[in-house]
Design a protein around this motif. Structure first.
Motif, mmCIF file in Angstrom:
data_model
loop_
_atom_site.group_PDB
_atom_site.id
_atom_site.type_symbol
_atom_site.label_atom_id
_atom_site.label_comp_id
_atom_site.label_asym_id
_atom_site.label_seq_id
_atom_site.Cartn_x
_atom_site.Cartn_y
_atom_site.Cartn_z
ATOM 1 N N ILE A 124 1.115 -1.295 0.184
ATOM 2 C CA ILE A 124 -0.087 -0.081 0.009
ATOM 3 C C ILE A 124 0.693 1.170 0.065
ATOM 4 O O ILE A 124 1.631 1.415 0.837
ATOM 5 N N PRO A 125 0.775 2.065 -0.993
ATOM 6 C CA PRO A 125 1.465 3.351 -1.059
ATOM 7 C C PRO A 125 1.269 4.100 0.331
ATOM 8 O O PRO A 125 0.287 4.003 0.838
ATOM 9 N N TRP A 126 2.313 4.785 0.723
ATOM 10 C CA TRP A 126 2.301 5.517 2.051
ATOM 11 C C TRP A 126 1.096 6.730 2.212
ATOM 12 O O TRP A 126 0.311 6.740 3.089
ATOM 13 N N ARG A 127 0.717 7.270 0.988
ATOM 14 C CA ARG A 127 -0.294 8.216 1.084
ATOM 15 C C ARG A 127 -1.712 7.434 1.034
ATOM 16 O O ARG A 127 -2.671 8.245 1.556
ATOM 17 N N TRP A 128 -1.824 6.380 0.977
ATOM 18 C CA TRP A 128 -2.965 5.589 1.078
ATOM 19 C C TRP A 128 -3.187 4.749 2.470
ATOM 20 O O TRP A 128 -3.985 4.340 2.898
ATOM 21 N N ARG A 129 -2.135 4.744 3.191
ATOM 22 C CA ARG A 129 -2.014 4.082 4.463
ATOM 23 C C ARG A 129 -3.004 4.461 5.623
ATOM 24 O O ARG A 129 -3.701 3.603 5.889
ATOM 25 N N PRO A 130 -3.314 5.913 5.822
ATOM 26 C CA PRO A 130 -4.329 6.332 6.727
ATOM 27 C C PRO A 130 -5.680 5.806 6.340
ATOM 28 O O PRO A 130 -6.211 5.024 7.282
ATOM 29 N N TRP A 131 -5.781 5.849 5.015
ATOM 30 C CA TRP A 131 -7.373 5.294 4.545
ATOM 31 C C TRP A 131 -7.263 3.684 4.829
ATOM 32 O O TRP A 131 -8.561 3.064 4.972
ATOM 33 N N ALA A 132 -6.203 2.892 4.491
ATOM 34 C CA ALA A 132 -6.236 1.377 4.673
ATOM 35 C C ALA A 132 -6.328 1.292 6.028
ATOM 36 O O ALA A 132 -7.128 0.292 6.513
ATOM 37 N N LEU A 177 -11.577 8.842 8.458
ATOM 38 C CA LEU A 177 -10.829 7.581 7.685
ATOM 39 C C LEU A 177 -11.575 6.282 7.767
ATOM 40 O O LEU A 177 -11.793 5.665 7.150
ATOM 41 N N VAL A 178 -12.332 6.208 9.057
ATOM 42 C CA VAL A 178 -12.980 4.995 9.263
ATOM 43 C C VAL A 178 -14.430 5.197 8.672
ATOM 44 O O VAL A 178 -14.982 3.943 7.967
ATOM 45 N N GLY A 179 -14.980 6.021 8.613
ATOM 46 C CA GLY A 179 -16.437 6.503 8.067
ATOM 47 C C GLY A 179 -16.725 6.500 6.587
ATOM 48 O O GLY A 179 -17.762 6.485 6.189
ATOM 49 N N GLY A 180 -15.673 7.466 6.232
ATOM 50 C CA GLY A 180 -15.890 7.965 4.900
ATOM 51 C C GLY A 180 -15.997 9.213 4.921
ATOM 52 O O GLY A 180 -16.565 9.931 5.686
ATOM 53 N N GLY A 200 -7.974 3.056 8.417
ATOM 54 C CA GLY A 200 -9.530 3.364 8.627
ATOM 55 C C GLY A 200 -10.385 2.223 8.007
ATOM 56 O O GLY A 200 -11.261 1.744 9.056
ATOM 57 N N GLU A 201 -9.952 1.457 7.063
ATOM 58 C CA GLU A 201 -10.589 0.601 6.401
ATOM 59 C C GLU A 201 -10.742 -0.714 7.280
ATOM 60 O O GLU A 201 -11.727 -1.392 7.346
ATOM 61 N N ALA A 202 -9.351 -1.152 7.921
ATOM 62 C CA ALA A 202 -9.251 -2.255 8.518
ATOM 63 C C ALA A 202 -10.130 -1.867 9.906
ATOM 64 O O ALA A 202 -10.692 -2.994 10.422
ATOM 65 N N ALA A 203 -9.982 -0.681 10.358
ATOM 66 C CA ALA A 203 -10.829 -0.546 11.673
ATOM 67 C C ALA A 203 -12.196 -0.774 11.491
ATOM 68 O O ALA A 203 -13.154 -1.395 12.395
ATOM 69 N N HIS A 204 -12.665 -0.410 10.311
ATOM 70 C CA HIS A 204 -14.138 -0.720 10.048
ATOM 71 C C HIS A 204 -14.587 -1.877 9.851
ATOM 72 O O HIS A 204 -15.533 -2.520 10.393
ATOM 73 N N ARG A 205 -13.550 -2.705 9.139
ATOM 74 C CA ARG A 205 -14.134 -3.970 8.948
ATOM 75 C C ARG A 205 -13.976 -4.914 10.064
ATOM 76 O O ARG A 205 -14.598 -5.700 10.454
ATOM 77 N N SER A 206 -13.164 -4.400 11.124
ATOM 78 C CA SER A 206 -12.991 -5.037 12.297
ATOM 79 C C SER A 206 -14.056 -4.729 13.262
ATOM 80 O O SER A 206 -14.585 -5.774 13.773
ATOM 81 N N MET A 207 -14.610 -3.745 13.355
ATOM 82 C CA MET A 207 -15.610 -3.397 13.987
ATOM 83 C C MET A 207 -17.009 -4.348 13.426
ATOM 84 O O MET A 207 -17.602 -4.733 13.903
ATOM 85 N N HIS A 208 -17.251 -4.160 12.162
ATOM 86 C CA HIS A 208 -18.308 -4.992 11.343
ATOM 87 C C HIS A 208 -18.357 -6.307 11.659
ATOM 88 O O HIS A 208 -19.363 -7.096 12.059
ATOM 89 N N LEU A 252 -23.030 3.919 15.228
ATOM 90 C CA LEU A 252 -21.720 4.123 15.288
ATOM 91 C C LEU A 252 -20.854 4.594 14.028
ATOM 92 O O LEU A 252 -20.271 5.502 14.147
ATOM 93 N N LEU A 253 -21.458 3.911 12.932
ATOM 94 C CA LEU A 253 -20.241 4.369 11.773
ATOM 95 C C LEU A 253 -21.192 4.768 10.676
ATOM 96 O O LEU A 253 -20.723 4.954 9.591
ATOM 97 N N GLY A 254 -22.470 4.984 10.569
ATOM 98 C CA GLY A 254 -23.295 5.230 9.570
ATOM 99 C C GLY A 254 -23.523 4.057 8.509
ATOM 100 O O GLY A 254 -24.024 4.434 7.554
ATOM 101 N N TYR A 255 -23.234 2.773 8.739
ATOM 102 C CA TYR A 255 -23.516 1.706 7.842
ATOM 103 C C TYR A 255 -24.536 0.848 8.481
ATOM 104 O O TYR A 255 -24.349 0.011 9.314
#
Length: 368
Positions: free
Chosen positions: A64-72, A166-169, A74-82, A101-104
């Motif tokens: 994952i490129p460094w500029r995308w790592r914060p979004w990655a 980052l987590v919610g979009g 956040g996605e990992a945290a969202h999937r973990s909660m889900h 909690l996450l709007g989903y």
């Protein structure tokens, strides 16, 4: 792209990765009969021209490129909660918790999703600004209680809000609340007068600079209409000061619910063809109840990584009980006759007249 939940490699996908998708490409469907779904018009709002149904997703480069790592992250945290909520609670309660909690609310059963819309609480289970507003307020109070100054409070709030995005979009309601919170904190640090109306305009301008297409989305329309009504009405529509504090809070919560319903009435008519009268009853009850449910749900997920075995079950029981109460209330209200009022969209001139009259009513108490 519609990616099947059963697609190979779907669970490991993260923003910034290069993937190969296997599936079927088709043109977007147009409106075939009145009342149907105009998929082509819906996708055109987001700049999409064709649809791809992906049966499989192969990750070509897991790096994952460094500029995308914060979004990655956040996605990992969202999937973990889900995954935690689905594993720990029944599907209906997991859907409520994740929606709050996450709007989903995608895991909410279809019958409950319809009941939430009829009862006027669907805004709490989808992206809404109160999630970030509550997080910013909690961060501010914690920092103030620890004795930190305005600059530290503002920085902590900005970081907490950014983490949530980052987590919610980057939904319009989230960015609106976050930008308004930043504007208020900046005014406090710079010793300038802050105004909610100016913050609302700055938030809208920043959102449209980043994504001009959001002007035509339902989320942008609903969040800014509702917030405009609240900003105009709250300084004028107040409960008498001599009332007891609980009575004042209840009255002002009812006023906010009424103002929001007035402001989004025609938007609901154009977007959904109906409006909920039950929301006038459910929102004063469930909006205050949503904050503790969100808090204990987040703590229960965090406690699932902790070595203390007795903390997580207790927090999970509290979160599940709160979600059960939430479900019971909106199911009961949705089952009542007259809960939903069918609405026909007005023409442009009638919509202008409606909102001129509505805004006049909202500013009426300061008529002199």
């Amino acid at each position: 792209v519609y990616l099947s939940h059963k697609a190979r490699g779907e669970r490991r996908l993260r923003p910034g990765q290069r993937v190969a998708l296997t599936g079927r490409l088709r043109r977007a469907l147009w409106l075939r009969h009145p009342g149907g779904f105009d998929e082509a018009a819906f996708l055109r709002q987001y700049g999409a021209a064709v649809v791809f149904h992906a049966r499989a997703a192969e990750i070509l480069d897991a790096r994952i490129p460094w500029r995308w790592r914060p979004w990655a992250a956040g996605e990992a945290a969202h999937r973990s909660m889900h995954e935690y909520f689905l594993r720990r609670f029944p599907q209906d309660r997991a859907g409520v918790i994740e929606g709050l909690l996450l709007g989903y609310g995608g895991t909410l059963p279809p019958a409950d999703a319809r009941a939430a819309q009829d009862a006027g609480v669907v805004h709490m289970l989808t992206p809404s600004g109160d999630k970030i507003t509550g997080l910013l307020a909690l961060t501010y109070l914690l920092c103030a209680g620890l004795g930190f100054g305005p600059a530290v409070r503002g920085t902590a709030g900005a970081l907490a809000g950014a983490a949530f995005l980052l987590v919610g979009g980057l939904e319009p309601s989230y960015t609106r609340a976050y930008a308004m919170g930043l504007a208020a904190q900046a005014a406090l640090v710079l010793d300038r007068r802050s105004g909610a109306f100016q913050g609302l305009l700055l938030a809208a301008l920043a959102t449209l600079i980043v994504d001009p297409r959001s002007l035509f989305s339902a989320g942008f329309l609903l969040t800014y209409l509702a917030m405009l009504g609240i900003v105009l009405a709250l300084p004028r529509w107040r409960a008498p000061a001599h009332w007891p504090a609980p009575a004042r809070w209840a009255a002002e919560a009812g006023i906010i619910c009424f103002v929001v319903q007035v402001m989004v009435w025609q938007a609901f008519a154009c977007l959904f063809g109906a409006a909920s009268l039950g929301g006038l009853v459910t929102n004063p009850i469930l909006v205050p109840a949503s904050a503790p449910i969100m808090a204990v749900s987040a703590l229960a997920w965090a406690a699932s990584f902790a070595p203390l075995p007795f903390v997580e079950p207790l927090l999970a029981w509290a979160a599940g009980s709160g979600a059960g109460f939430f479900l019971a209330v909106f199911r009961k209200i949705a089952s009542l006759p007259g809960c939903v009022l069918p609405l026909a969209p007005m023409g442009a001139a009638a919509i202008c007249a409606y909102y001129l009259a509505a805004l006049a009513v909202l500013v009426l108490p300061r008529r002199r």
